[in-house]
Design an enzyme around this catalytic site. Structure first.
Site, short mmCIF file in Angstrom:
data_model
loop_
_atom_site.label_atom_id
_atom_site.label_comp_id
_atom_site.label_asym_id
_atom_site.label_seq_id
_atom_site.Cartn_x
_atom_site.Cartn_y
_atom_site.Cartn_z
N TYR A 153 0.83 -1.22 0.10
CA TYR A 153 -0.09 0.01 0.12
C TYR A 153 0.99 1.30 -0.10
O TYR A 153 0.57 2.33 -0.84
CB TYR A 153 -0.85 -0.21 1.18
CG TYR A 153 -1.68 1.18 1.57
CD1 TYR A 153 -2.75 1.67 0.74
CD2 TYR A 153 -1.17 1.91 2.70
CE1 TYR A 153 -3.42 2.68 1.10
CE2 TYR A 153 -2.00 3.07 2.87
CZ TYR A 153 -3.18 3.56 2.26
OH TYR A 153 -3.96 4.82 2.55
N LYS A 157 1.48 4.06 -2.99
CA LYS A 157 1.21 5.51 -2.59
C LYS A 157 2.43 6.12 -3.08
O LYS A 157 2.41 7.65 -3.79
CB LYS A 157 1.17 5.91 -1.29
CG LYS A 157 -0.31 5.35 -0.53
CD LYS A 157 -1.41 6.38 -1.23
CE LYS A 157 -2.88 5.98 -0.64
NZ LYS A 157 -3.76 6.74 -1.63
N ASN A 182 -3.35 8.72 9.51
CA ASN A 182 -4.53 7.98 10.40
C ASN A 182 -5.75 8.84 10.58
O ASN A 182 -5.85 9.55 11.65
CB ASN A 182 -3.66 7.52 11.59
CG ASN A 182 -2.78 6.27 11.25
OD1 ASN A 182 -3.41 5.33 10.75
ND2 ASN A 182 -1.61 6.35 12.05
N LYS A 204 -15.16 -2.08 20.04
CA LYS A 204 -14.70 -3.42 20.81
C LYS A 204 -15.22 -2.60 22.20
O LYS A 204 -15.91 -3.70 22.89
CB LYS A 204 -13.25 -3.47 20.88
CG LYS A 204 -12.74 -4.43 19.62
CD LYS A 204 -11.26 -4.61 19.77
CE LYS A 204 -10.79 -5.27 18.41
NZ LYS A 204 -9.39 -5.72 18.49
N THR A 223 3.44 2.88 18.55
CA THR A 223 2.82 4.30 18.59
C THR A 223 2.21 4.82 17.22
O THR A 223 2.74 4.20 16.13
CB THR A 223 3.87 5.37 19.26
OG1 THR A 223 4.89 5.18 18.43
CG2 THR A 223 4.29 4.90 20.80
N ARG A 287 4.81 5.78 14.57
CA ARG A 287 4.64 6.55 13.81
C ARG A 287 3.95 7.88 14.02
O ARG A 287 3.22 8.05 14.95
CB ARG A 287 3.78 6.11 12.43
CG ARG A 287 3.66 7.11 11.47
CD ARG A 287 2.95 6.36 10.25
NE ARG A 287 3.58 5.44 9.42
CZ ARG A 287 3.28 4.27 8.89
NH1 ARG A 287 1.98 4.08 8.81
NH2 ARG A 287 4.12 3.56 8.08
P1 NAD Z 1 -12.21 4.89 2.03
O1 NAD Z 1 -11.96 3.56 1.79
O2 NAD Z 1 -13.42 5.42 3.01
O3 NAD Z 1 -12.70 5.63 0.82
C1 NAD Z 1 -12.07 5.40 -0.41
C2 NAD Z 1 -13.01 5.41 -1.68
O4 NAD Z 1 -12.79 4.91 -2.85
C3 NAD Z 1 -14.20 4.37 -1.13
O5 NAD Z 1 -15.54 4.89 -0.90
C4 NAD Z 1 -14.06 3.09 -2.33
O6 NAD Z 1 -15.32 2.75 -2.60
C5 NAD Z 1 -13.60 4.18 -3.62
N1 NAD Z 1 -12.98 3.21 -4.29
C6 NAD Z 1 -12.23 2.21 -4.33
N2 NAD Z 1 -11.84 1.58 -5.55
C7 NAD Z 1 -12.59 2.49 -6.17
C8 NAD Z 1 -13.08 2.02 -7.59
N3 NAD Z 1 -12.04 1.39 -8.52
N4 NAD Z 1 -13.44 2.89 -8.37
C9 NAD Z 1 -14.26 4.16 -7.78
N5 NAD Z 1 -14.02 4.06 -6.28
C10 NAD Z 1 -13.29 3.34 -5.65
O7 NAD Z 1 -10.99 5.74 2.75
P2 NAD Z 1 -10.65 7.09 3.03
O8 NAD Z 1 -10.23 6.90 4.73
O9 NAD Z 1 -11.71 8.04 2.84
O10 NAD Z 1 -9.31 7.46 2.35
C11 NAD Z 1 -9.37 8.37 1.20
C12 NAD Z 1 -7.99 8.43 0.66
O11 NAD Z 1 -6.99 8.86 1.58
C13 NAD Z 1 -7.39 7.23 0.36
O12 NAD Z 1 -6.64 7.37 -1.06
C14 NAD Z 1 -6.34 6.65 1.17
O13 NAD Z 1 -5.46 5.91 0.84
C15 NAD Z 1 -6.02 8.02 1.71
N6 NAD Z 1 -5.59 7.92 3.26
C16 NAD Z 1 -6.52 7.67 4.10
C17 NAD Z 1 -6.20 7.70 5.36
C18 NAD Z 1 -6.89 7.35 6.58
O14 NAD Z 1 -6.63 7.27 7.75
N7 NAD Z 1 -8.18 7.30 6.33
C19 NAD Z 1 -4.61 7.75 5.55
C20 NAD Z 1 -3.92 7.99 4.70
C21 NAD Z 1 -4.17 7.91 3.35
#
Ligand code: NAD
Length: 332
Positions: A153, A157, A182, A204, A223, A287
């Site tokens: 993952y 990125k 996060n 939980k 952490t 982290r």
């Molecule tokens: P999330 O999983 O709730 O949202 C991602 C969305 O992408 C989902 O609704 C999913 O259905 C959609 N998706 C996946 N594959 C798809 C496809 N093929 N076509 C169309 N839509 C698709 O995640 P989030 O927490 O809202 O994260 C959003 C972004 O931020 C992501 O790129 C994630 O990697 C990044 N990110 C999030 C966090 C976190 O802590 N939440 C941390 C670091 C990076």
């Protein structure tokens, strides 16, 4: 459509951060198109227009990106918490799917460039070697290379960050890149295997009987820092309004051991619960966001207290749990 109205496309608008971002953009007066495989699960979308579709399919991306949007926010990714990312079981799919989404969208922008595009990278791209000491992790932006993330993952990125930077150089696509750390809060996934630790721990504790125990993965000394959703959205908007063109951390500097986070949730619940540490996927030992660069470049950094955000999240998961219980009773 009135030409003076600012338009935004949010890819991943059915997800946690995307659905909150849509609400914020609407409040700011944007006309918003959302796109995702699904609508938001926990509330109705606020988008003016929503295209359900798979963004790994270039034909769908042609439909979704059919004009020069003022801004595009690319949040769609195949992702989840430690139980999804660190087991290795989903590596091929998550790399393929997330890469394809970014490749399709950027390729399409050669025809319809927006004023700016935002890409959500992750702290998971930082090298493992700098995150072995739970008390002193190094996650400053300039520590990214030589690259050595601990998950596929994270590698995806990092690749996609470079892809956006390449389009910026070669096609003048104005990209802004955040490395989120996060993100948590109401309306985030809280069960099913893709939830992150704050939501998993809240669930939980909500489910636990008084005077019992909850399970926490690993020794609990690992952490992390956690950023409340409102501050994530604020940072995202500020980054988009800035001229800063390199990847930048959007995260909290309030680092906490996972067992201490569990104790915080237990205290908020008022229950008497013990913590039982069990084997499970945990990721790096430590982290924390380093906010030196964001303070310098955006004259801003998150400052919400973790406990305040956890209280709101615990309350929301309690309500969700009660609703689920009621619907199960009705169905029985
Ligand atoms: P999330 O999983 O709730 O949202 C991602 C969305 O992408 C989902 O609704 C999913 O259905 C959609 N998706 C996946 N594959 C798809 C496809 N093929 N076509 C169309 N839509 C698709 O995640 P989030 O927490 O809202 O994260 C959003 C972004 O931020 C992501 O790129 C994630 O990697 C990044 N990110 C999030 C966090 C976190 O802590 N939440 C941390 C670091 C990076």
């Amino acid at each position: 459509m009135n030409k003076k109205i600012k338009t935004a496309l949010v890819c991943g608008a059915g997800g946690f951060i995307g659905s909150h971002l849509v609400k914020r953009l609407k409040k700011e007066g944007y006309w918003v198109r959302g796109s995702d495989l699904k609508y938001p699960v926990f509330s109705k979308t606020h988008a003016d227009d929503f295209i359900i579709g798979d963004l790994t399919d270039s034909k769908i991306v042609e439909k979704v990106v059919d004009q020069n949007f003022t801004e595009i926010y690319q949040l769609a990714a195949d992702m989840g918490g430690a139980g999804f990312v660190f087991t290795g079981e989903n590596d091929a799919d998550l790399m393929t799917n997330s890469c394809l989404i970014n490749l399709n969208i950027l390729n399409r922008l050669k025809k319809y460039p927006p004023n700016k595009i935002f890409y959500s990278s992750s702290a998971c791209m930082y090298p493992e070697r700098n995150q072995l000491d739970p008390n002193n992790p190094v996650c400053s932006e300039d520590s990214a290379y030589p690259a050595a993330p601990d998950s596929e993952y994270g590698w995806e990125k990092l690749f996609s960050e470079r892809l956006y930077l390449a389009y910026l150089r070669n096609y003048k696509i104005e990209a802004r890149i955040a490395r989120y750390h996060n993100i948590f809060g109401p309306e985030g996934t809280w069960f099913g295997g893709r939830e992150k630790s704050p939501a998993a721990l809240c669930r939980k504790v909500v489910e636990a009987q008084n005077n019992s125990s909850i399970e926490v993965w690993g020794d609990g000394k690992q952490t992390r820092s956690f950023l409340f959703i409102d501050e994530c959205i604020e940072g995202t908007r500020r980054l988009m309004q800035s001229n800063f063109k390199e990847a930048i951390n959007i995260g909290s500097e309030e680092m906490i051991a996972i067992n201490d986070l569990a104790s915080m949730v237990i205290k908020i619940s008022g229950k008497n619960l013990k913590i039982k540490n069990i084997d499970g996927p945990t990721g790096v030992r430590g982290r924390n966001s380093d906010n030196t660069l964001i303070k310098k470049q955006l004259s801003w950094a998150p400052n919400c207290k973790l406990e305040d955000g956890i209280k709101k999240t615990y309350q929301w998961i309690t309500e969700q749990h009660q609703m689920l219980q009621k619907s199960h009773k009705k169905a029985a």
